[in-house]
Write a protein that holds these residues in place. Structure first.
Motif, short mmCIF file in Angstrom:
data_model
loop_
_atom_site.label_atom_id
_atom_site.label_comp_id
_atom_site.label_asym_id
_atom_site.label_seq_id
_atom_site.Cartn_x
_atom_site.Cartn_y
_atom_site.Cartn_z
N GLU A 147 0.90 -1.31 -0.32
CA GLU A 147 -0.23 -0.11 -0.04
C GLU A 147 0.88 1.34 0.17
OE1 GLU A 147 -0.39 -2.57 2.18
OE2 GLU A 147 -2.39 -3.17 1.39
N GLU A 151 1.08 5.17 -3.13
CA GLU A 151 0.75 5.35 -1.72
C GLU A 151 2.26 7.08 -2.63
OE1 GLU A 151 -0.84 7.59 -1.07
OE2 GLU A 151 -2.35 5.40 -1.36
N PHE A 172 -4.16 -8.04 -4.63
CA PHE A 172 -4.34 -6.56 -4.51
C PHE A 172 -5.07 -5.34 -5.31
CE2 PHE A 172 -0.92 -2.96 -3.75
CZ PHE A 172 -1.92 -2.37 -2.88
N GLY A 174 -4.87 -2.05 -5.07
CA GLY A 174 -4.60 -1.16 -4.70
C GLY A 174 -3.91 -1.05 -6.36
#
Length: 321
Positions: A147, A151, A172, A174
């Motif tokens: 994560e 980001e 995942f 993301g």
């Protein structure tokens, strides 16, 4: 004297700033695979280092997995025509033993990868890179903070992926949302002539009209054309010819960062014009490979912000079937 010193300092700072702006960008190339491992990875690593050096646009460091990945025994055997029950049972037992051995060895190897990645991909160690390339990665890459990595891209880094970079981190969401699509399947390798949706983009500008390439063409899921800027695609299934939109390459802004993806790059002769030159193993001419190199170089430079081009989202309205 103070006034002269002040302006001298300004001149020095301006020079340093200009030199920093002209310095090559730093990219970290990840070629870890916990799923299928492409034979073209070594070629991809070589090519990326070469085009970075020859263009002067970027330098590369590599994160390569530990050696010793065990070989998956594949699918369970199916009974052959005219095969005796005894012979089939023997093959089943041999497969079961091989699978058990693989599972045990893979569990050990996965822990080795996890420890390796905890060191190599720690956020405090990678935060100063300008961008990241996933060159034919597959599976769960065992990032210590996946994560946090997403980001980091969103905060202003470049993210570039080739081919099975789209077959990575499936569980995942993301990662899938950052990339813009997810590998579903593929059929036999085939020659295609992609549509160029934005011939002015740095990633497609080097591609001549009517360009054809022989490669493994992916079919995607979780692809929303409204969320990406399409660069190349097909208006029919690459193997079956049934109508529908099938994306090949795209890009997008991602927060303050930029993402570029091309699904091409399965084969060595797509990457490298010198690979097995003048042999029957080549399906793509050297010129096709040189065009592919210019394609990925343009995408990399765009993602790094070295070249500008409008990339409005949703420029192709069709939805992949």
């Amino acid at each position: 004297m103070l006034r002269r010193s002040f302006f001298t300092l300004l001149a020095v700072l301006a020079t340093v700033t200009a030199q920093a702006a002209d310095a090559p960008k730093k990219l970290l190339v990840v070629t870890v695979t916990t799923g299928f491992r492409h034979s073209s990875i070594e070629t991809a690593e070589k090519v990326l280092a070469e085009i970075g050096k020859s263009s002067g646009a970027f330098t590369v460091d590599f994160v390569q997995q530990p050696p010793g990945q065990p070989k998956n025994p594949g699918r369970a055997p199916e009974k052959k025509l005219k095969e005796t029950d005894e012979a089939f049972k023997t093959r089943q037992e041999n497969y079961s033993q091989a699978l058990a051995g693989y599972n045990a060895a893979n569990a050990v190897w996965t822990e080795q990868v996890k420890a390796y990645m905890a060191d190599k991909m720690a956020l405090d160690k990678i935060k100063d890179y300008d961008g990241f390339i996933f060159a034919n990665t597959t599976g769960d890459l065992q990032f210590p903070d996946r994560e946090g990595f997403v980001e980091l891209i969103k905060g202003g880094k470049a993210f570039i992926a080739m081919h099975s970079g789209g077959d990575t981190y499936h569980p995942f969401r993301g990662y899938v949302d950052m990339l813009g699509g997810e590998f579903l399947t593929h059929k036999a390798q085939v020659e295609v002539q992609p549509i160029l949706h934005n011939p002015a983009h740095p990633a497609t500008k080097p591609i001549p009209a009517g360009w054809r390439v022989f490669d493994e063409i992916y079919i995607f899921k979780n692809y929303d054309p409204a969320t990406v800027h399409a660069l190349m695609g097909l208006n029919a299934h690459p193997n079956e010819g049934t109508p529908g939109y099938y994306p090949v390459s795209w890009c997008k802004d991602f927060g303050k960062g930029k993402v570029f993806y091309t699904s091409l790059g399965h084969r060595e002769d797509v990457w490298d014009p010198t690979w097995k030159a003048d042999t029957k193993d080549r399906k793509n001419t050297p010129e096709i490979a040189r065009t592919y190199q210019e394609h990925i170089l343009g995408g990399i430079k765009w993602a790094l912000g070295l070249v500008e081009c409008e990339a409005e989202l949703g420029n192709v309205k069709a939805v992949a079937e």
